[in-house]
Write a protein that holds these residues in place. Structure first.
Motif, PDB file in Angstrom:
ATOM      1  N   SER A 270       3.829  -1.629  -8.573  1.00 14.52           N
ATOM      2  CA  SER A 270       3.724  -2.245  -7.208  1.00 14.52           C
ATOM      3  C   SER A 270       4.804  -1.573  -6.261  1.00 14.52           C
ATOM      4  CB  SER A 270       4.065  -3.602  -7.404  1.00 14.52           C
ATOM      5  OG  SER A 270       4.258  -4.406  -6.169  1.00 14.52           O
ATOM      6  N   VAL A 271       6.072  -1.575  -6.702  1.00 11.83           N
ATOM      7  CA  VAL A 271       7.231  -0.942  -5.734  1.00 11.83           C
ATOM      8  C   VAL A 271       6.518   0.470  -5.276  1.00 11.83           C
ATOM      9  CG1 VAL A 271       9.605   0.016  -5.544  1.00 11.83           C
ATOM     10  CG2 VAL A 271       9.002  -2.311  -6.620  1.00 11.83           C
ATOM     11  N   LEU A 272       6.253   1.436  -5.981  1.00  8.69           N
ATOM     12  CA  LEU A 272       5.931   2.890  -5.696  1.00  8.69           C
ATOM     13  C   LEU A 272       4.503   2.680  -4.706  1.00  8.69           C
ATOM     14  CD1 LEU A 272       5.963   4.560  -9.133  1.00  8.69           C
ATOM     15  CD2 LEU A 272       7.569   4.825  -7.293  1.00  8.69           C
ATOM     16  N   LYS A 273       3.773   1.765  -5.147  1.00  6.51           N
ATOM     17  CA  LYS A 273       2.320   1.588  -4.433  1.00  6.51           C
ATOM     18  C   LYS A 273       2.869   1.395  -2.732  1.00  6.51           C
ATOM     19  CE  LYS A 273      -1.502   1.475  -5.373  1.00  6.51           C
ATOM     20  NZ  LYS A 273      -2.211   0.727  -6.402  1.00  6.51           N
ATOM     21  N   LYS A 274       3.892   0.383  -2.616  1.00  2.85           N
ATOM     22  CA  LYS A 274       4.475  -0.012  -1.324  1.00  2.85           C
ATOM     23  C   LYS A 274       5.236   1.006  -0.725  1.00  2.85           C
ATOM     24  CE  LYS A 274       5.539  -5.005  -2.367  1.00  2.85           C
ATOM     25  NZ  LYS A 274       6.695  -5.803  -2.634  1.00  2.85           N
ATOM     26  N   VAL A 275       5.846   1.836  -1.433  1.00  2.00           N
ATOM     27  CA  VAL A 275       6.745   3.016  -0.835  1.00  2.00           C
ATOM     28  C   VAL A 275       5.517   3.826  -0.273  1.00  2.00           C
ATOM     29  CG1 VAL A 275       8.134   5.182  -1.417  1.00  2.00           C
ATOM     30  CG2 VAL A 275       8.646   3.141  -2.349  1.00  2.00           C
ATOM     31  N   LEU A 276       4.804   4.187  -0.997  1.00  2.00           N
ATOM     32  CA  LEU A 276       3.443   5.271  -0.439  1.00  2.00           C
ATOM     33  C   LEU A 276       2.863   4.878   0.854  1.00  2.00           C
ATOM     34  CD1 LEU A 276       2.434   6.156  -4.091  1.00  2.00           C
ATOM     35  CD2 LEU A 276       3.547   7.763  -2.406  1.00  2.00           C
ATOM     36  N   GLU A 277       2.383   3.359   0.843  1.00  2.00           N
ATOM     37  CA  GLU A 277       1.784   2.854   1.770  1.00  2.00           C
ATOM     38  C   GLU A 277       2.526   2.604   3.020  1.00  2.00           C
ATOM     39  OE1 GLU A 277      -1.161   1.341   3.906  1.00  2.00           O
ATOM     40  OE2 GLU A 277      -1.484   1.810   1.710  1.00  2.00           O
ATOM     41  N   ILE A 278       3.920   2.492   2.819  1.00  2.00           N
ATOM     42  CA  ILE A 278       4.598   2.544   4.003  1.00  2.00           C
ATOM     43  C   ILE A 278       4.962   3.839   4.669  1.00  2.00           C
ATOM     44  CG2 ILE A 278       7.273   2.224   4.708  1.00  2.00           C
ATOM     45  CD1 ILE A 278       7.215  -0.270   2.905  1.00  2.00           C
ATOM     46  N   ALA A 279       5.076   4.964   3.743  1.00  2.00           N
ATOM     47  CA  ALA A 279       5.051   6.436   4.025  1.00  2.00           C
ATOM     48  C   ALA A 279       3.750   6.767   4.725  1.00  2.00           C
ATOM     49  CB  ALA A 279       5.469   7.114   2.899  1.00  2.00           C
ATOM     50  N   LYS A 280       2.905   6.624   4.501  1.00  2.00           N
ATOM     51  CA  LYS A 280       1.478   6.826   4.723  1.00  2.00           C
ATOM     52  C   LYS A 280       1.324   6.312   6.255  1.00  2.00           C
ATOM     53  CE  LYS A 280      -3.451   6.448   3.596  1.00  2.00           C
ATOM     54  NZ  LYS A 280      -4.453   5.838   2.691  1.00  2.00           N
ATOM     55  N   THR A 281       1.577   5.125   6.557  1.00  5.25           N
ATOM     56  CA  THR A 281       1.639   4.569   7.947  1.00  5.25           C
ATOM     57  C   THR A 281       2.613   4.971   8.749  1.00  5.25           C
ATOM     58  OG1 THR A 281       2.351   2.576   7.077  1.00  5.25           O
ATOM     59  CG2 THR A 281      -0.141   2.777   6.838  1.00  5.25           C
ATOM     60  N   SER A 282       3.474   5.659   8.415  1.00  6.48           N
ATOM     61  CA  SER A 282       4.856   5.995   9.292  1.00  6.48           C
ATOM     62  C   SER A 282       4.635   7.199   9.940  1.00  6.48           C
ATOM     63  CB  SER A 282       5.978   5.696   8.474  1.00  6.48           C
ATOM     64  OG  SER A 282       6.349   7.116   7.755  1.00  6.48           O
ATOM     65  N   HIS A 283       5.483   7.627  10.810  1.00 11.08           N
ATOM     66  CA  HIS A 283       5.539   8.866  11.467  1.00 11.08           C
ATOM     67  C   HIS A 283       5.951  10.102  10.684  1.00 11.08           C
ATOM     68  CE1 HIS A 283       9.786   8.155  11.832  1.00 11.08           C
ATOM     69  NE2 HIS A 283       9.941   9.277  12.039  1.00 11.08           N
ATOM     70  N   VAL A 284       6.597   9.593   9.548  1.00 15.36           N
ATOM     71  CA  VAL A 284       7.054  10.855   8.565  1.00 15.36           C
ATOM     72  C   VAL A 284       5.716  11.318   7.982  1.00 15.36           C
ATOM     73  CG1 VAL A 284       9.381   9.975   8.296  1.00 15.36           C
ATOM     74  CG2 VAL A 284       7.729   9.492   6.525  1.00 15.36           C
ATOM     75  N   CYS A 285       4.682  10.579   8.069  1.00 16.57           N
ATOM     76  CA  CYS A 285       3.426  11.415   7.388  1.00 16.57           C
ATOM     77  C   CYS A 285       2.381  11.755   8.174  1.00 16.57           C
ATOM     78  CB  CYS A 285       2.979  10.445   6.197  1.00 16.57           C
ATOM     79  SG  CYS A 285       3.707  10.543   4.553  1.00 16.57           S
ATOM     80  N   PRO A 286       2.476  13.072   8.764  1.00 19.53           N
ATOM     81  CA  PRO A 286       1.201  13.373   9.589  1.00 19.53           C
ATOM     82  C   PRO A 286       0.064  14.015   8.618  1.00 19.53           C
ATOM     83  CG  PRO A 286       2.979  15.177   9.321  1.00 19.53           C
ATOM     84  CD  PRO A 286       3.450  13.875   8.688  1.00 19.53           C
ATOM     85  N   PRO A 287      -1.086  14.281   9.171  1.00 17.10           N
ATOM     86  CA  PRO A 287      -1.936  14.564   8.218  1.00 17.10           C
ATOM     87  C   PRO A 287      -2.006  15.602   6.965  1.00 17.10           C
ATOM     88  CG  PRO A 287      -2.845  14.502  10.358  1.00 17.10           C
ATOM     89  CD  PRO A 287      -1.381  14.325  10.608  1.00 17.10           C
ATOM     90  N   SER A 288      -0.905  16.442   7.409  1.00 15.68           N
ATOM     91  CA  SER A 288      -0.345  17.654   6.586  1.00 15.68           C
ATOM     92  C   SER A 288       0.279  16.968   5.158  1.00 15.68           C
ATOM     93  CB  SER A 288       0.567  18.693   7.040  1.00 15.68           C
ATOM     94  OG  SER A 288       1.649  17.952   7.393  1.00 15.68           O
ATOM     95  N   GLU A 289       0.514  15.714   5.240  1.00  9.91           N
ATOM     96  CA  GLU A 289       1.335  15.025   4.128  1.00  9.91           C
ATOM     97  C   GLU A 289       0.595  14.132   3.394  1.00  9.91           C
ATOM     98  OE1 GLU A 289       4.614  15.854   3.366  1.00  9.91           O
ATOM     99  OE2 GLU A 289       4.908  16.966   5.084  1.00  9.91           O
ATOM    100  N   GLU A 290      -0.874  13.940   3.805  1.00 10.69           N
ATOM    101  CA  GLU A 290      -1.603  12.849   2.957  1.00 10.69           C
ATOM    102  C   GLU A 290      -2.158  13.225   1.741  1.00 10.69           C
ATOM    103  OE1 GLU A 290      -4.772  12.101   5.825  1.00 10.69           O
ATOM    104  OE2 GLU A 290      -3.521  11.031   7.262  1.00 10.69           O
TER     105      GLU A 290
END
Length: 315
Positions: A270-290
């Motif tokens: 659950s914690v890992l899924k939250k980290v990934l979700e927060i990263a995905k919707t933030s500016h640190v994850c442009p399309p190249s990081e998806e």
């Protein structure tokens, strides 16, 4: 003193000016610690007037350190602010310890304790040069620390699993523990199948932190309130990974309780899924990081489903 928020008529906050002021106050505090220590390093004792002046200078130095810390607004990032607060606290506590040591030590000569305490203040004051200069650097530092702890936990558990059938083999024979033939000290084949999926989750934790850290280094910015807040959110949730990994690792030692393992695995997933979700919707994850976000989300789900399958008939 206002809690780090700009007051009426105060000039706009500027990070470079803040760091200059903090560096100066830490330097002055280091010098005051030296003066105080030297004054009480040998007889005769300073006069009452000298003592009053020394105390006043020390107090002013510490008040200046605390005042400058409070200049740093929360809007610059809670991760950065916590690191500056911790460094400031170390300086204040170091000076308190030095003062206590001087008050409780005889004045015949410079005591070892006094030397150590003085060195402790110097060391705490020098930390200012190593502090991250903005919230992006602070979050990089926080994520790197989390990654180091998780790496150690993964390596420790891998080592235990490949050591053989007895993870407690390095414990000396003890009458109270009984002979090493005790079944509770061994992993069964079914245990090992379950634990391989748990190791998958632990390795996913390491990979997750590694990828998020690289993304924050490459794309993280602290130029706007939104970017700063997103970085803080990432640091906050990433801080939950290490304790969750530790809890899962502890529950993996024999005798294995499948329910405890499953609950701890679910918490980590659950914690890992939250980290990934927060990263995905933030500016640190442009399309190249998806790509890696999607891959690691799948890896977490895959290993968690295996844990569920292995524990299904044992609950």
């Amino acid at each position: 003193i206002a809690e780090g928020e700009p007051g009426e008529g105060r000039e706009p906050f500027e990070l470079p000016r803040f760091w200059d002021a903090l560096g100066q106050t830490f330097q002055v505090t280091s010098q005051e610690a030296t003066k105080l220590s030297l004054a009480f390093s040998r007889p005769p004792l300073p006069s009452a007037e000298d003592c009053r002046k020394l105390s006043e200078d020390v107090q002013n130095a510490i008040l200046a350190v605390a005042t400058v810390y409070y200049w740093l607004p929360k809007g610059q990032g809670t991760t950065l602010r916590k690191m500056v607060r911790d460094a400031t606290t170390e300086v204040v506590e170091g000076m308190i310890q030095l003062t206590d040591t001087i008050l409780n030590a005889p004045v015949e000569s410079l005591s070892q304790e006094q030397l150590i305490s003085t060195g402790g203040v110097w060391e705490a004051c020098e930390q200012v040069s190593n502090l991250p200069r903005d919230n992006q650097a602070a979050v990089v530092s926080a994520l790197a620390a989390c990654l180091g702890v998780v790496k150690d936990a993964v390596e420790e558990m891998e080592h235990a699993l490949v050591e053989g059938q007895d993870p407690y083999g390095d414990i000396m024979e003890d009458e109270e523990l009984g002979f090493r033939g005790n079944r509770d000290t061994y992993w069964s084949e079914a245990d090992r199948q379950l634990l391989s999926s748990c190791m998958g989750l632990m390795k996913a934790s390491k990979a997750c932190l590694k990828k998020v850290l690289a993304a924050v280094k490459a794309h993280g910015k602290a130029d706007s309130p939104e970017q700063i807040a997103q970085l803080d959110d990432l640091a906050d949730i990433a801080n939950e990974i290490s304790p969750s990994v530790d809890e899962l690792a502890l529950s993996m030692y024999p005798p294995v309780n499948p329910l405890a393992v499953r609950l701890n695995a679910a918490k980590l997933a659950s914690v890992l899924k939250k980290v990934l979700e927060i990263a995905k919707t933030s500016h640190v994850c442009p399309p190249s990081e998806e790509g890696w976000v999607q891959f690691l989300t799948g890896a977490v789900d895959h290993n968690m489903n295996k844990v569920k399958n292995f524990t299904q008939g044992q609950l």
